[in-house]
Every structure is written in C-alpha cells, then in structure tokens.
Scaffold this active site. Structure first.
Site, PDB file in Angstrom:
ATOM      1  N   LYS A 114       5.290   3.450  10.058  1.00 31.88           N
ATOM      2  CA  LYS A 114       5.818   3.256   8.699  1.00 31.88           C
ATOM      3  C   LYS A 114       7.347   3.258   8.694  1.00 31.88           C
ATOM      4  O   LYS A 114       7.960   2.591   7.865  1.00 31.88           O
ATOM      5  CB  LYS A 114       5.267   4.331   7.764  1.00 31.88           C
ATOM      6  N   LYS A 195      -5.542  -4.393  11.043  1.00 33.88           N
ATOM      7  CA  LYS A 195      -6.503  -3.877  10.081  1.00 33.88           C
ATOM      8  C   LYS A 195      -6.315  -4.567   8.725  1.00 33.88           C
ATOM      9  O   LYS A 195      -5.191  -4.875   8.338  1.00 33.88           O
ATOM     10  CB  LYS A 195      -6.225  -2.376   9.931  1.00 33.88           C
ATOM     11  N   LYS A 198      -3.629  -4.311   2.221  1.00 38.96           N
ATOM     12  CA  LYS A 198      -2.988  -5.014   1.116  1.00 38.96           C
ATOM     13  C   LYS A 198      -1.593  -5.489   1.481  1.00 38.96           C
ATOM     14  O   LYS A 198      -1.131  -6.516   1.016  1.00 38.96           O
ATOM     15  CB  LYS A 198      -2.873  -4.072  -0.084  1.00 38.96           C
TER      16      LYS A 198
END
Ligand code: TRP
Length: 329
Positions: A114, A195, A198
């Site tokens: 992240k 994966k 969104k």
C-alpha cells in the site's frame, strides 16, 4: 450466555461489493452465522488510511451495509455495525501500540504494497492498520476470524500482540484462528494475475449491483488465452473463468467445459455466455433484496445503530477488564 465461539470479521466500506468479495469471504460469513457468535464490522476507520472521498463516505458505508444484508447477513443472528461507532476500537489500538515493536509492523507486506501504491500519503494510520485490526478482533475476545489469505500475516501479528499481552499482564486473550474460505481466489477479469479488486477499475470486477448487460459485457471482454503456459497450466484468465464457473454453475456444466478444454475444442464465447448467465442468475435474488433495502434506508440505519449498541456494551466491559489488567484502573 451461549457456548458458541466468538467470531469477528471486517470489511472496508468501498461502496460496492463485488463477486470477489462474495466468493472469497462473504458467502462464508453468511454460513458461519449459524455456528458462531458473529460480529461483522464495516471498518470505516481502516478505509480512511488511504485517500477516500469524504463527501460520499456516509453513502458508501450505508451501501456496504445494504449489500451485506442483501446477501444474507442477518441482524437477528449476527452483530452488524460500523467500527467508528464503537470508540473502544481506537482505545484498544493505543494500548496495543505500546506492546508491539515497530519492527514487527515494518515487516507487513500489505503495508509495503500500500505504501508503494499510495506513496503520496503514507500516514501513521496505514502503518498502524494491523494493530487496529487486532484491536477489532480482541475487543470482543474473538477467536475465529474468516479472512482471505492476504490477511493471514495480519492475524499472525494479532496473535503476537495477544501473546505479549498475556505474558505481561496475565492470561486474558485466547489465540486467534483464521478461517480460510474454501473457494479459490477470484482474480481480475482484465489482469488475471492480480486479485479482483475495485482499485483496478470497473472492467476488472463484477459488482453485486451490476445489471445483466454490464455483467455480460464484462465477462465477454475478460482476458482468456495468453499463449502456452509453463507445465501445461491454463492461462491465468482462463483459469479464473473456470474458477468462477465452478462457483456459480452446476457441476455438469463445469465438466462439459473442462472436457472441451482438454479436447482442445473449447469456445471461449460459449464458456463466457454460460458463465455470464449463471452469474446473473445467482445475483438476481441478492439484487432484488438490494432494491428493497434501498427503499428503506432508515431501517438499515436502525439495524446498524442496534448493532453498534450491542457491540458497545461488550466493548465497554472488556476494555475495562483490559485496562485493569494493565494497571490503568
Ligand atoms: N483488513 C481486512 C481486509 O482488508 C479488514 C479487517 C479490518 C478485518 N478489521 C478486521 C478482517 C478484523 C478481519 C478481522 O480485508
């Protein structure tokens, strides 16, 4: 009190859930409701550790609640609530912060990923994210945690924290056990090595709320054959379509397409048409529920309020015990 085990899981309020969430975790959440004392939290405090849209945040939280209720989370069986409505989550996070070495958090692969994706906003909250997650679970003395594989490292960290707590202040928390969903990971339709998520853009996932046309279009344009693979494996895109088919279609249909594939006469257009239709059929009852709940948002708000009250009662009691053990009271 029942002798059921306490189960906790959380989901970030991204506003629209997709079939990756559904197959990877949420379908499991529904089943687990009958076996355990389940706490399901919409973790709004976790989601603000990366850039988010505060204007629409309340709506996103409500939509997430609607989707969860629509797919079968039953407030009569489970405690469904929004994380920030129970401030003890952040209080326990602070207490845990004093137990866990920074070096342990620096090892977290999700933090590293992240940080790479959000290099303009690497804030303390992002670093502390797994400690908040541990606090979520342990605030209710949770023992079972259904999650995707990508969360296992966070659960190990939670176990490290509780071990340190128990060693220092006396036995209080039980070890946490993950429950890994049976179904395989669902991958992105366009980038099948990643994966389904969104953040990759709308063509990469199928939302629970997508209409028939959208579902067909997205499936028909999904990546398929990427040329010969190592050890004769399926291309990742094809593999993913089969995973979806296995999860949505009857066994007979899966067998037929598997046979076609191995005989070298699989038509991707046929496979995709069949898959799109089975997804549409499976989502139909969920979508009908969403339409009903959308018309009665006050009811949804009440459910969340009740859930928060129920959670808060337990949280207040447990945080007192924890603070007593730590010598704060
Ligand atoms: N980090 C989890 C995810 O992104 C969400 C989460 C927050 C969670 N708190 C939790 C999951 C507690 C399980 C238990 O999927």
């Amino acid at each position: 009190m029942s002798d059921k085990k306490i189960l906790f899981s959380g989901i970030q309020p991204t506003g629209e859930l997709h079939i990756g969430n559904y197959l990877g975790a949420l379908r499991n959440w529904v089943e687990l409701q009958d076996k355990h004392d389940c706490f399901y939290s919409i973790v709004d405090l976790h989601a603000i550790t990366i850039d988010y849209d505060q204007e629409n945040y309340q709506e996103q939280i409500l939509n997430t609640a609607i989707d969860l209720l629509a797919l079968g989370i039953d407030p009569k069986k489970s405690t469904l609530f929004v994380q920030s409505r129970v401030p003890e989550h952040t209080e326990l996070t602070w207490l845990f912060n004093t137990l866990i070495p920074m070096a342990e958090l620096q090892r977290m692969t999700q933090f590293k990923d992240k940080s790479r994706q959000n290099f303009n906003n690497i804030n303390m909250g992002l670093f502390d994210y797994p400690v908040l997650q541990a606090a979520d679970i342990l605030l209710y003395k949770g023992e079972l945690v259904p999650v995707g594989e990508d969360q296992l490292q966070h659960l190990e960290l939670a176990n490290t924290i509780l071990r340190k707590f128990n060693n220092k202040f006396g036995e209080y928390f039980q070890k946490i056990e993950p429950i890994i969903s049976k179904s395989a990971r669902v991958m992105s339709l366009q980038e099948p090595n990643n994966k389904m998520s969104k953040s990759l853009g709308t063509t990469n996932y199928i939302a629970l709320r997508d209409d028939e046309d959208t579902i067909r279009k997205k499936i028909m344009s999904a990546k398929t054959d990427a040329g010969p693979q190592k050890d004769g494996h399926m291309s990742p895109g094809v593999d993913n379509l089969f995973t979806l088919l296995e999860n949505f279609a009857d066994e007979k249909i899966v067998k037929k397409f598997n046979l076609d594939y191995h005989n070298g006469n699989l038509k991707y257009s046929e496979l995709k048409a069949e898959l799109a239709q089975t997804i549409i059929n499976t989502l139909k009852p969920i979508q009908d529920n969403i339409v009903k709940l959308e018309k009665d948002k006050d009811k949804v708000k009440k459910i969340l309020e009740k859930g928060a009250q129920k959670a808060k009662k337990i949280a207040e009691n447990n945080i007192l015990e924890i603070k007593e053990k730590m010598g704060l009271i």
